[in-house]
Design an enzyme around this catalytic site. Structure first.
Site, PDB file in Angstrom:
ATOM      1  N   CYS A  56      -1.448  -3.184  -8.457  1.00 54.43           N
ATOM      2  CA  CYS A  56      -1.845  -4.563  -8.121  1.00 54.43           C
ATOM      3  C   CYS A  56      -0.939  -5.581  -8.813  1.00 54.43           C
ATOM      4  CB  CYS A  56      -3.307  -4.785  -8.525  1.00 54.43           C
ATOM      5  SG  CYS A  56      -3.921  -6.402  -8.034  1.00 54.43           S
ATOM      6  N   CYS A  60      -4.899  -9.347 -14.466  1.00 59.71           N
ATOM      7  CA  CYS A  60      -6.229  -9.281 -15.087  1.00 59.71           C
ATOM      8  C   CYS A  60      -6.170  -8.362 -16.319  1.00 59.71           C
ATOM      9  CB  CYS A  60      -7.254  -8.770 -14.084  1.00 59.71           C
ATOM     10  SG  CYS A  60      -7.105  -9.574 -12.472  1.00 59.71           S
ATOM     11  N   CYS A  63      -7.826  -4.852 -16.506  1.00 62.41           N
ATOM     12  CA  CYS A  63      -7.818  -3.947 -15.362  1.00 62.41           C
ATOM     13  C   CYS A  63      -6.762  -2.847 -15.411  1.00 62.41           C
ATOM     14  CB  CYS A  63      -7.661  -4.750 -14.077  1.00 62.41           C
ATOM     15  SG  CYS A  63      -7.833  -3.684 -12.622  1.00 62.41           S
ATOM     16  N   CYS A 100     -19.666   0.689  -1.526  1.00 60.19           N
ATOM     17  CA  CYS A 100     -18.758  -0.420  -1.817  1.00 60.19           C
ATOM     18  C   CYS A 100     -17.315   0.063  -1.910  1.00 60.19           C
ATOM     19  CB  CYS A 100     -19.177  -1.085  -3.124  1.00 60.19           C
ATOM     20  SG  CYS A 100     -18.105  -2.457  -3.556  1.00 60.19           S
ATOM     21  N   CYS A 132     -20.347  -2.775   1.484  1.00 59.66           N
ATOM     22  CA  CYS A 132     -19.825  -3.835   0.624  1.00 59.66           C
ATOM     23  C   CYS A 132     -18.333  -3.601   0.468  1.00 59.66           C
ATOM     24  CB  CYS A 132     -20.536  -3.741  -0.721  1.00 59.66           C
ATOM     25  SG  CYS A 132     -19.936  -4.909  -1.941  1.00 59.66           S
ATOM     26  N   CYS A 192     -21.944 -10.872  -3.735  1.00 64.55           N
ATOM     27  CA  CYS A 192     -22.132 -10.094  -4.961  1.00 64.55           C
ATOM     28  C   CYS A 192     -21.129 -10.648  -5.959  1.00 64.55           C
ATOM     29  CB  CYS A 192     -21.865  -8.613  -4.659  1.00 64.55           C
ATOM     30  SG  CYS A 192     -21.803  -7.586  -6.141  1.00 64.55           S
ATOM     31  N   ARG A 264     -27.231  -6.133 -11.491  1.00 70.90           N
ATOM     32  CA  ARG A 264     -26.712  -4.754 -11.562  1.00 70.90           C
ATOM     33  C   ARG A 264     -26.159  -4.391 -12.938  1.00 70.90           C
ATOM     34  NH1 ARG A 264     -23.118  -4.510  -7.179  1.00 70.90           N
ATOM     35  NH2 ARG A 264     -25.059  -4.558  -6.045  1.00 70.90           N
TER      36      ARG A 264
HETATM   37  N1  SAM Z   1      -8.863  -6.610  -6.623  1.00 68.82           N
HETATM   38  C1  SAM Z   1     -10.118  -7.114  -6.291  1.00 68.82           C
HETATM   39  C2  SAM Z   1     -10.584  -8.202  -7.232  1.00 68.82           C
HETATM   40  O1  SAM Z   1     -10.067  -8.330  -8.323  1.00 68.82           O
HETATM   41  O2  SAM Z   1     -11.496  -8.942  -6.848  1.00 68.82           O
HETATM   42  C3  SAM Z   1     -11.194  -6.037  -6.216  1.00 68.82           C
HETATM   43  C4  SAM Z   1     -11.208  -4.899  -7.196  1.00 68.82           C
HETATM   44  S1  SAM Z   1     -11.469  -5.341  -8.916  1.00 68.82           S
HETATM   45  C5  SAM Z   1     -11.110  -3.840  -9.733  1.00 68.82           C
HETATM   46  C6  SAM Z   1     -13.248  -5.576  -8.993  1.00 68.82           C
HETATM   47  C7  SAM Z   1     -13.852  -5.941 -10.304  1.00 68.82           C
HETATM   48  O3  SAM Z   1     -13.879  -4.811 -11.166  1.00 68.82           O
HETATM   49  C8  SAM Z   1     -13.190  -6.996 -11.155  1.00 68.82           C
HETATM   50  O4  SAM Z   1     -13.463  -8.284 -10.727  1.00 68.82           O
HETATM   51  C9  SAM Z   1     -13.805  -6.745 -12.517  1.00 68.82           C
HETATM   52  O5  SAM Z   1     -14.966  -7.523 -12.662  1.00 68.82           O
HETATM   53  C10 SAM Z   1     -14.165  -5.260 -12.469  1.00 68.82           C
HETATM   54  N2  SAM Z   1     -13.374  -4.487 -13.447  1.00 68.82           N
HETATM   55  C11 SAM Z   1     -12.086  -4.128 -13.329  1.00 68.82           C
HETATM   56  N3  SAM Z   1     -11.677  -3.455 -14.415  1.00 68.82           N
HETATM   57  C12 SAM Z   1     -12.723  -3.408 -15.269  1.00 68.82           C
HETATM   58  C13 SAM Z   1     -12.930  -2.866 -16.559  1.00 68.82           C
HETATM   59  N4  SAM Z   1     -11.944  -2.255 -17.216  1.00 68.82           N
HETATM   60  N5  SAM Z   1     -14.148  -2.973 -17.129  1.00 68.82           N
HETATM   61  C14 SAM Z   1     -15.152  -3.606 -16.458  1.00 68.82           C
HETATM   62  N6  SAM Z   1     -15.016  -4.143 -15.236  1.00 68.82           N
HETATM   63  C15 SAM Z   1     -13.821  -4.061 -14.645  1.00 68.82           C
HETATM   64  C1  DTB Z   2     -18.226  -4.691 -10.321  1.00 69.18           C
HETATM   65  O1  DTB Z   2     -18.716  -5.745 -10.779  1.00 69.18           O
HETATM   66  N1  DTB Z   2     -17.966  -3.610 -11.034  1.00 69.18           N
HETATM   67  C2  DTB Z   2     -17.363  -2.588 -10.221  1.00 69.18           C
HETATM   68  C3  DTB Z   2     -17.415  -3.217  -8.799  1.00 69.18           C
HETATM   69  N2  DTB Z   2     -17.916  -4.519  -9.054  1.00 69.18           N
HETATM   70  C4  DTB Z   2     -16.227  -3.234  -7.950  1.00 69.18           C
HETATM   71  C5  DTB Z   2     -16.005  -2.188 -10.679  1.00 69.18           C
HETATM   72  C6  DTB Z   2     -16.003  -1.680 -12.112  1.00 69.18           C
HETATM   73  C7  DTB Z   2     -14.625  -1.170 -12.386  1.00 69.18           C
HETATM   74  C8  DTB Z   2     -14.500  -0.518 -13.740  1.00 69.18           C
HETATM   75  C9  DTB Z   2     -13.143  -0.056 -14.000  1.00 69.18           C
HETATM   76  C10 DTB Z   2     -12.655   1.010 -13.062  1.00 69.18           C
HETATM   77  O2  DTB Z   2     -13.358   2.005 -12.802  1.00 69.18           O
HETATM   78  O3  DTB Z   2     -11.497   0.916 -12.606  1.00 69.18           O
HETATM   79 FE1  SF4 Z   3      -5.893  -6.394  -9.174  1.00 69.53          FE
HETATM   80 FE2  SF4 Z   3      -7.490  -5.279 -10.973  1.00 69.53          FE
HETATM   81 FE3  SF4 Z   3      -7.201  -7.898 -10.954  1.00 69.53          FE
HETATM   82 FE4  SF4 Z   3      -8.532  -6.707  -8.923  1.00 69.53          FE
HETATM   83  S1  SF4 Z   3      -9.144  -6.801 -11.070  1.00 69.53           S
HETATM   84  S2  SF4 Z   3      -6.978  -8.314  -8.771  1.00 69.53           S
HETATM   85  S3  SF4 Z   3      -7.377  -4.784  -8.825  1.00 69.53           S
HETATM   86  S4  SF4 Z   3      -5.584  -6.394 -11.402  1.00 69.53           S
END
Ligand code: SAM
Ligand code: DTB
Ligand code: SF4
Length: 331
Positions: A56, A60, A63, A100, A132, A192, A264
């Protein structure tokens, strides 16, 4: 008249007072609001699938899927519909009612991949699950296309407060996030939207984020509360583990502010005992992600969760419950 009213005009002072209530009193208040608006024996079981993983372009800081951090996540192109359907059927069989699909995209583009996602949405809807997606930023037109394909809900998190946002993400703004949420709402798709705790934010940041959520024109239909999953290679990997008391406080406050919303208990459950999770349900959580993987990180297995449900006397919420209830009123 219900003792707990649904309000959209919460002030920071009020939220601050709720958030800082002595813990047991806070849980009691949240549990009371929960009882008034929800069936406390029910927990919604959702399953996540990462349909496009890693690589990506966003930054973030939490992430593991951001291309710029070395986290060992393998980049995977968009999955095939058949494979996605297999996962969805398995999830349904295991008791999940919401499926989802997540993509590591900054935003949706109008290309063949989007058409393929629309087809997946259609397929999962056809097997009777609430569908979702979480695909990054969306235009109103894209949200409408997803709605027409049968999308039930769109996940798009605020993650933290407006004030702290730029410490965590610099490649987009809070307003970009709010705009997508608006587009989703206009398309008639349920929202959500929640956040993550443990990003180094202050209690004030958490309270500010809760205020943004609880003063939206309509409360999000579901609010995921995630504890940061600390993944090596991300800039936040060194932060301390989230205290479960903070998780309980956050869930309880969300429940009191938005009593009719699904709250959740999201990422972070592998680090919580059954007793700790039970306290979160007590404090108003009524939804979980089930299945041994979230998007890229581990999560308790279906078996472990089934055992937990038995132990706590919980049952999975049926799919499309709100719609069914609305229809029975019409007849
Ligand atoms: N790329 C899209 C976005 O950012 O909206 C969708 C996927 S993103 C991985 C969805 C959500 O996962 C993020 O908004 C964040 O709240 C959660 N997330 C990602 N990495 C995480 C982590 N290490 N711990 C907890 N939540 C995480
Ligand atoms: C949300 O609030 N938590 C989920 C879902 N929406 C998409 C994602 C959590 C991701 C945790 C890190 C991972 O597994 O990559
Ligand atoms: Fe990309 Fe992860 Fe950020 Fe979603 S949360 S926009 S997958 S870097």
């Amino acid at each position: 008249m219900q003792a707990v009213q649904i309000r959209y005009d919460w002030t920071i002072e009020e939220i601050n007072e709720i958030y800082n209530t002595p813990l047991l009193e806070l849980i009691y208040r949240a549990a009371s609001a929960h009882r008034e608006y929800q069936d406390t024996a029910e927990v919604q079981v959702c399953t996540l699938l990462s349909i496009k993983t890693g690589g990506c372009s966003e930054d973030c800081a939490y992430c593991p899927q951001a291309a710029r951090y070395n986290t060992g996540v393998n980049v995977q192109a968009l999955m095939k519909k058949d494979e996605v359907m297999d996962y969805a059927r398995k999830a349904k069989q295991a008791g999940s009612t919401r499926f989802c699909m997540g993509a590591a995209w900054r935003e949706v583009r109008d290309n063949r991949d989007f058409d393929r996602v629309l087809d997946m949405v259609k397929g999962v809807n056809e097997i009777g699950m609430e569908v979702c997606c979480t695909l990054g930023m969306l235009t109103e037109d894209q949200a409408k296309k997803l709605a027409d394909a049968g999308l039930y809900s769109y996940n798009h998190n605020l993650d933290t407060s407006d004030e702290y946002y730029s410490e965590i993400i610099t490649t987009r703004t809070y307003d970009d996030r709010l705009q997508t949420l608006d587009n989703v709402r206009k398309a008639g798709v349920t929202v959500c939207c929640g956040g993550i705790i443990g990003l180094g934010e202050t209690h004030e940041d958490r309270i500010n984020m809760l205020k943004t959520l609880a003063t939206m024109p309509k409360h999000p239909d579901s609010v995921p509360i995630n504890a940061l999953v600390r993944v090596e290679g991300t800039p936040l990997s060194h932060l301390p583990k989230v205290e479960m008391w903070d998780m309980v406080r956050m869930i309880a406050t969300a429940r009191i502010l938005m009593p009719a919303t699904m709250v959740r208990l999201s990422a972070g459950r592998t680090e919580m005992s059954l007793a700790e999770q039970a306290l979160c349900f007590m404090a108003g959580a009524n939804s979980i992600f089930a299945g041994d993987k979230l998007l890229t990180t581990p999560n308790p297995s279906f078996d472990e969760d089934n055992m937990m449900f038995q132990l706590l006397g919980l049952k999975p919420r049926e799919a499309f419950k709100d719609e069914k209830a609305a229809m029975s009123v019409e007849f």
